[in-house]
Design a protein around this motif. Structure first.
Motif, PDB file in Angstrom:
ATOM      1  N   MET A 104      -7.977  -2.535  11.103  1.00 56.25           N
ATOM      2  CA  MET A 104      -6.549  -2.416  11.331  1.00 56.25           C
ATOM      3  C   MET A 104      -5.777  -2.720  10.052  1.00 56.25           C
ATOM      4  SD  MET A 104      -4.357  -1.750  13.596  1.00 56.25           S
ATOM      5  CE  MET A 104      -2.669  -1.964  13.973  1.00 56.25           C
ATOM      6  N   GLY A 105      -6.261  -3.684   9.274  1.00 58.77           N
ATOM      7  CA  GLY A 105      -5.577  -4.046   8.034  1.00 58.77           C
ATOM      8  C   GLY A 105      -5.579  -2.913   7.018  1.00 58.77           C
ATOM      9  N   ARG A 106      -6.703  -2.201   6.933  1.00 56.08           N
ATOM     10  CA  ARG A 106      -6.771  -1.073   5.999  1.00 56.08           C
ATOM     11  C   ARG A 106      -5.854   0.053   6.418  1.00 56.08           C
ATOM     12  NH1 ARG A 106     -13.177  -1.117   5.509  1.00 56.08           N
ATOM     13  NH2 ARG A 106     -13.359  -2.920   4.150  1.00 56.08           N
ATOM     14  N   LEU A 107      -5.786   0.321   7.715  1.00 55.57           N
ATOM     15  CA  LEU A 107      -4.903   1.362   8.217  1.00 55.57           C
ATOM     16  C   LEU A 107      -3.448   1.023   7.906  1.00 55.57           C
ATOM     17  CD1 LEU A 107      -4.450   3.931   9.883  1.00 55.57           C
ATOM     18  CD2 LEU A 107      -4.346   2.469  11.899  1.00 55.57           C
ATOM     19  N   LEU A 108      -3.060  -0.206   8.145  1.00 52.64           N
ATOM     20  CA  LEU A 108      -1.701  -0.630   7.843  1.00 52.64           C
ATOM     21  C   LEU A 108      -1.440  -0.573   6.344  1.00 52.64           C
ATOM     22  CD1 LEU A 108       0.930  -1.646   8.986  1.00 52.64           C
ATOM     23  CD2 LEU A 108       0.044  -3.965   8.857  1.00 52.64           C
ATOM     24  N   ALA A 109      -2.426  -0.907   5.530  1.00 51.15           N
ATOM     25  CA  ALA A 109      -2.271  -0.835   4.078  1.00 51.15           C
ATOM     26  C   ALA A 109      -2.054   0.604   3.627  1.00 51.15           C
ATOM     27  CB  ALA A 109      -3.505  -1.420   3.395  1.00 51.15           C
ATOM     28  N   PHE A 110      -2.778   1.542   4.191  1.00 50.50           N
ATOM     29  CA  PHE A 110      -2.586   2.945   3.821  1.00 50.50           C
ATOM     30  C   PHE A 110      -1.236   3.472   4.307  1.00 50.50           C
ATOM     31  CE2 PHE A 110      -7.316   2.995   3.529  1.00 50.50           C
ATOM     32  CZ  PHE A 110      -7.360   3.239   2.158  1.00 50.50           C
ATOM     33  N   ILE A 111      -0.785   3.014   5.459  1.00 53.77           N
ATOM     34  CA  ILE A 111       0.537   3.415   5.949  1.00 53.77           C
ATOM     35  C   ILE A 111       1.621   2.877   5.027  1.00 53.77           C
ATOM     36  CG2 ILE A 111       2.196   3.070   7.827  1.00 53.77           C
ATOM     37  CD1 ILE A 111      -0.212   3.237   9.749  1.00 53.77           C
ATOM     38  N   LEU A 112       1.507   1.623   4.608  1.00 54.03           N
ATOM     39  CA  LEU A 112       2.486   1.047   3.685  1.00 54.03           C
ATOM     40  C   LEU A 112       2.454   1.752   2.333  1.00 54.03           C
ATOM     41  CD1 LEU A 112       2.048  -2.739   4.477  1.00 54.03           C
ATOM     42  CD2 LEU A 112       4.040  -1.325   4.965  1.00 54.03           C
ATOM     43  N   GLY A 113       1.270   2.086   1.860  1.00 56.07           N
ATOM     44  CA  GLY A 113       1.167   2.844   0.613  1.00 56.07           C
ATOM     45  C   GLY A 113       1.784   4.224   0.734  1.00 56.07           C
ATOM     46  N   GLY A 114       1.595   4.865   1.861  1.00 61.52           N
ATOM     47  CA  GLY A 114       2.220   6.160   2.103  1.00 61.52           C
ATOM     48  C   GLY A 114       3.732   6.052   2.160  1.00 61.52           C
ATOM     49  N   ALA A 115       4.244   4.979   2.751  1.00 61.87           N
ATOM     50  CA  ALA A 115       5.694   4.777   2.782  1.00 61.87           C
ATOM     51  C   ALA A 115       6.240   4.575   1.376  1.00 61.87           C
ATOM     52  CB  ALA A 115       6.038   3.572   3.664  1.00 61.87           C
ATOM     53  N   ALA A 116       5.500   3.855   0.542  1.00 62.73           N
ATOM     54  CA  ALA A 116       5.937   3.657  -0.843  1.00 62.73           C
ATOM     55  C   ALA A 116       5.973   4.986  -1.587  1.00 62.73           C
ATOM     56  CB  ALA A 116       4.998   2.680  -1.554  1.00 62.73           C
ATOM     57  N   LEU A 117       4.958   5.813  -1.401  1.00 58.01           N
ATOM     58  CA  LEU A 117       4.953   7.127  -2.041  1.00 58.01           C
ATOM     59  C   LEU A 117       6.059   8.028  -1.504  1.00 58.01           C
ATOM     60  CD1 LEU A 117       1.149   7.903  -2.269  1.00 58.01           C
ATOM     61  CD2 LEU A 117       2.712   7.367  -4.131  1.00 58.01           C
ATOM     62  N   ALA A 118       6.330   7.940  -0.211  1.00 61.73           N
ATOM     63  CA  ALA A 118       7.386   8.764   0.370  1.00 61.73           C
ATOM     64  C   ALA A 118       8.758   8.386  -0.173  1.00 61.73           C
ATOM     65  CB  ALA A 118       7.367   8.634   1.886  1.00 61.73           C
ATOM     66  N   LEU A 119       8.971   7.111  -0.452  1.00 57.03           N
ATOM     67  CA  LEU A 119      10.255   6.682  -1.005  1.00 57.03           C
ATOM     68  C   LEU A 119      10.380   6.979  -2.496  1.00 57.03           C
ATOM     69  CD1 LEU A 119      10.787   3.226   0.729  1.00 57.03           C
ATOM     70  CD2 LEU A 119      11.993   5.348   1.189  1.00 57.03           C
TER      71      LEU A 119
END
Length: 69
Positions: free
Chosen positions: A1-16
């Motif tokens: 779950m932690g890795r999934l959340l980390a990839f989601i946060l990284g994707g949000a950073a790239l999207a911004l």
């Protein structure tokens, strides 16, 4: 779950942060104006100044913590 959340946060950073790197100047101006009209100038400054770094940093911390297990 932690890795999934980390990839989601990284994707949000790239999207911004991604549009500011890759859009041409005239398209970036209309993109920025749309966000300012939607969020307001104060929130736009907060989200797009600090948001990508916060999301990327949290993602890295989650990967580091999860990688230790």
């Amino acid at each position: 779950m932690g890795r999934l959340l980390a990839f989601i946060l990284g994707g949000a950073a790239l999207a911004l942060y991604g549009p500011h790197l890759f859009l041409p100047a005239e398209t970036l101006a209309s993109y920025t104006k749309w966000w300012i009209d939607t969020l307001g100038a104060d929130w736009y400054a907060k989200i797009f100044t600090y948001g990508p770094g916060i999301f990327a940093g949290l993602g890295l911390v989650l990967i580091a913590v999860r990688g230790r297990d």
